[in-house]
Scaffold this motif. Structure first.
Motif, mmCIF file in Angstrom:
data_model
loop_
_atom_site.group_PDB
_atom_site.id
_atom_site.type_symbol
_atom_site.label_atom_id
_atom_site.label_comp_id
_atom_site.label_asym_id
_atom_site.label_seq_id
_atom_site.Cartn_x
_atom_site.Cartn_y
_atom_site.Cartn_z
ATOM 1 N N THR A 1 0.832 -1.207 0.000
ATOM 2 C CA THR A 1 0.000 0.000 0.000
ATOM 3 C C THR A 1 0.863 1.252 0.000
ATOM 4 O OG1 THR A 1 -1.520 -1.269 1.391
ATOM 5 C CG2 THR A 1 -2.009 1.062 1.084
ATOM 6 N N LEU B 1 2.271 1.880 -3.361
ATOM 7 C CA LEU B 1 1.192 2.453 -4.158
ATOM 8 C C LEU B 1 1.079 3.960 -3.910
ATOM 9 C CD1 LEU B 1 -2.321 0.902 -4.648
ATOM 10 C CD2 LEU B 1 -2.139 3.269 -3.919
ATOM 11 N N ILE C 1 1.774 7.302 -6.342
ATOM 12 C CA ILE C 1 0.732 8.302 -6.617
ATOM 13 C C ILE C 1 1.241 9.710 -6.311
ATOM 14 C CG2 ILE C 1 -1.524 9.163 -5.844
ATOM 15 C CD1 ILE C 1 -2.397 6.240 -5.511
ATOM 16 N N TRP D 1 3.649 10.668 -9.058
ATOM 17 C CA TRP D 1 2.915 10.939 -10.291
ATOM 18 C C TRP D 1 2.389 12.371 -10.307
ATOM 19 C CZ3 TRP D 1 2.385 9.021 -14.958
ATOM 20 C CH2 TRP D 1 1.265 9.327 -15.737
ATOM 21 N N HIS D 2 1.995 12.876 -9.148
ATOM 22 C CA HIS D 2 1.442 14.223 -9.062
ATOM 23 C C HIS D 2 2.510 15.303 -8.876
ATOM 24 C CE1 HIS D 2 -2.352 12.051 -8.315
ATOM 25 N NE2 HIS D 2 -2.934 13.152 -8.748
ATOM 26 N N ASP E 1 -0.726 1.603 -14.539
ATOM 27 C CA ASP E 1 -1.818 2.460 -14.066
ATOM 28 C C ASP E 1 -1.404 3.273 -12.837
ATOM 29 O OD1 ASP E 1 -4.282 3.669 -13.733
ATOM 30 O OD2 ASP E 1 -5.225 1.923 -12.791
ATOM 31 N N VAL F 1 -1.985 6.251 -11.874
ATOM 32 C CA VAL F 1 -3.012 7.106 -11.269
ATOM 33 C C VAL F 1 -3.723 6.371 -10.145
ATOM 34 C CG1 VAL F 1 -5.140 8.405 -11.680
ATOM 35 C CG2 VAL F 1 -3.361 8.344 -13.427
ATOM 36 N N ASN F 2 -4.047 5.099 -10.350
ATOM 37 C CA ASN F 2 -4.793 4.329 -9.362
ATOM 38 C C ASN F 2 -3.949 3.297 -8.631
ATOM 39 O OD1 ASN F 2 -7.438 5.470 -10.091
ATOM 40 N ND2 ASN F 2 -7.155 4.357 -12.013
ATOM 41 N N ASN F 3 -2.934 2.784 -9.297
ATOM 42 C CA ASN F 3 -2.136 1.690 -8.730
ATOM 43 C C ASN F 3 -0.759 2.145 -8.255
ATOM 44 O OD1 ASN F 3 -2.367 -1.040 -8.059
ATOM 45 N ND2 ASN F 3 -1.154 -1.687 -9.827
ATOM 46 N N SER G 1 -14.885 -2.195 0.434
ATOM 47 C CA SER G 1 -14.547 -1.322 -0.694
ATOM 48 C C SER G 1 -15.085 0.091 -0.528
ATOM 49 C CB SER G 1 -15.079 -1.923 -2.003
ATOM 50 O OG SER G 1 -16.481 -2.087 -1.941
ATOM 51 N N GLU H 1 -12.499 6.069 1.765
ATOM 52 C CA GLU H 1 -12.697 7.505 1.975
ATOM 53 C C GLU H 1 -13.116 7.800 3.408
ATOM 54 O OE1 GLU H 1 -15.159 9.469 -0.861
ATOM 55 O OE2 GLU H 1 -14.089 8.674 -2.587
#
Length: 436
Positions: free
Chosen positions: A41, A44, A48, A51-52, A263, A265-267, A338, A342
């Motif tokens: 995690t 991951l 992310i 990436w940003h 991926d 963005v998500n992974n 799932s 959030e």
């Protein structure tokens, strides 16, 4: 209460401080914490963030977040190592003999949410990677994770000793495989995705790092109370933040920066896909790795929850391990997990103010907290937590770029300091008027 213990099932001291005779070595306690953040995690999330923000800003955000975690978890661990008190016992002193029920019950419930989330994730990851039935794998994971937690804190230490090195080895194997087709000399030049730049601020990234371990970090005493003293407990906390946490994030940073992520963005920087289709042996090791890696998270969260609820209900940790393991497992099997992410992330914003109040009360105002009379509910502690949480939530909504987790910590600590000083000044003033 008997102090006798068997090699397999050691007494867990749910309702009293761990006596010095039962404390563990620094290496053993460090293994508990070191193995906890060494998870997929984090790779991951590291990917992310990269990436940003790009390579260098991502590194800065990850280091800043870990410094915050070290100061926060380290302080709470220092007190736990010196006193042998678990989180519930600490919260009882700060929030009151009845008030602590709200605090301990809330955090113990949140960590079981994370346990359910990661147990369900185990089934999903195995299903997506190997094609196995997700529900069957989730059920197997529930039984395995509950069984390891049932054995107690020593089992968590052994699991950490396996999980952390395995993560590093497989991460390095993934990087070696990536190196066959990618040039690592370019990673420092990665500026972030053109479509993602600006969507995440430095403050948001720092909050992501802090929030990832806000819950179990606040409940660190459940692990570090086994340390021989405060110094050993801080070393154990340091082994997790920044050491293990930074290492696990860095794998994700490098994978995304070199352009090898699947991926992103998500992974993010999840390196499990890179280990596939490279022979049966590596696939088998990767399969076991998923259970060991996510199991490290699940067992720690379940242990936190079980210790918390056992104290609330004057029961035993192992009884609540079975109860909560089944409840969390049922939530995972039902697919409810799932929807948790959030919700759990939002709760992560309001959790650190609890710890901030406890740090000020138990460490910086130790003389005051040690001398005051026991109370059922301490309104000043809850008021400071409410102020810190409110500021964190407002920051989350209005200006998340500044880092709501840090804002919540600072405002809660400052509020509690101010409230206690004002109360003492008022009490002194009333005493003077009475004696005049």
């Amino acid at each position: 209460m008997s102090n006798k213990s068997s090699p397999a099932l050691e007494q867990e001291f749910e309702h009293e401080p761990v006596p010095l005779s039962h404390r563990h070595s620094t290496r053993s306690v460090s293994a508990v914490w070191f193995g906890f953040p060494m998870i997929l995690t984090n790779a991951l999330f590291g990917g992310i963030i990269t990436w940003h923000l790009g390579f260098w800003p991502a590194l800065i955000a990850i280091l800043l977040g870990n410094l915050v975690l070290f100061a926060y978890v380290g302080a709470l661990s220092w007190f736990a190592g010196n006193t042998g008190m678990n989180f519930a016992l600490q919260a009882k002193r700060t929030f009151g003999t009845k008030g602590y029920i709200l605090v301990s019950g809330f955090l113990s419930t949140v960590v079981i949410g994370w346990y359910a989330f990661q147990t369900g994730l185990t089934g999903t990851v195995i299903n997506q990677t190997f094609g196995w039935n997700a529900l069957a794998v989730t059920a197997i994971a529930m039984v395995l994770y509950t069984g390891v937690t049932f054995l107690g804190v020593r089992a968590l230490s052994i699991l950490g000793m396996i999980a952390a090195p395995l993560f590093v080895v497989l991460g390095l194997v993934a990087l070696w495989l990536i190196g066959q087709d990618h040039d690592f000399s370019t990673i420092t030049q990665f500026k972030g995705s053109s479509g993602a730049v600006g969507a995440m601020s430095m403050g948001m990234a720092v909050t992501m790092v802090v929030a990832g371990f806000a819950d179990s970090g606040t409940m660190t005493a459940d692990f570090t109370r086994w340390s021989k003293d405060g110094k050993s407990a801080v070393i154990a906390a340091f082994s997790a933040f920044p050491m293990a946490n930074v290492i696990s994030y860095l794998f994700g940073v490098v994978i995304v920066a070199v352009g090898a992520a699947v991926d992103p963005v998500n992974n993010g920087g999840n390196f499990l896909p890179m280990l596939m289709n490279h022979g049966t042996l590596l696939s088998i090791i990767a399969f076991l790795f998923v259970f060991i890696n996510l199991g490290s998270v699940c067992t720690h969260c379940l242990y936190n929850g079980a210790v918390g609820f056992s104290h609330l209900f004057s029961s035993k940790m192992r009884v609540w391990t079975l109860i909560l393991g089944a409840i969390g497992g049922a939530l995972a099997l039902a697919g409810v997990w799932s929807y948790f992410l959030e919700w759990l992330s939002l709760l992560g914003i309001v959790v650190p103010p609890f710890g901030a109040v406890m740090i000020v009360d138990l460490i910086f105002m130790a003389k005051i907290s040690e001398q005051r009379k026991t109370r059922r509910l301490r309104g000043s502690a809850f008021a400071a937590w409410a102020i810190g949480s409110l500021c964190a939530v407002i920051a989350h909504i209005e200006f998340p770029q500044f880092g709501e987790a840090v804002i919540g910590l600072v405002t809660a600590a400052a509020s509690y300091t101010l409230i206690v000083k004002l109360k003492r000044e008022n009490a002194a003033s009333l005493m003077e008027q009475k004696n005049a």
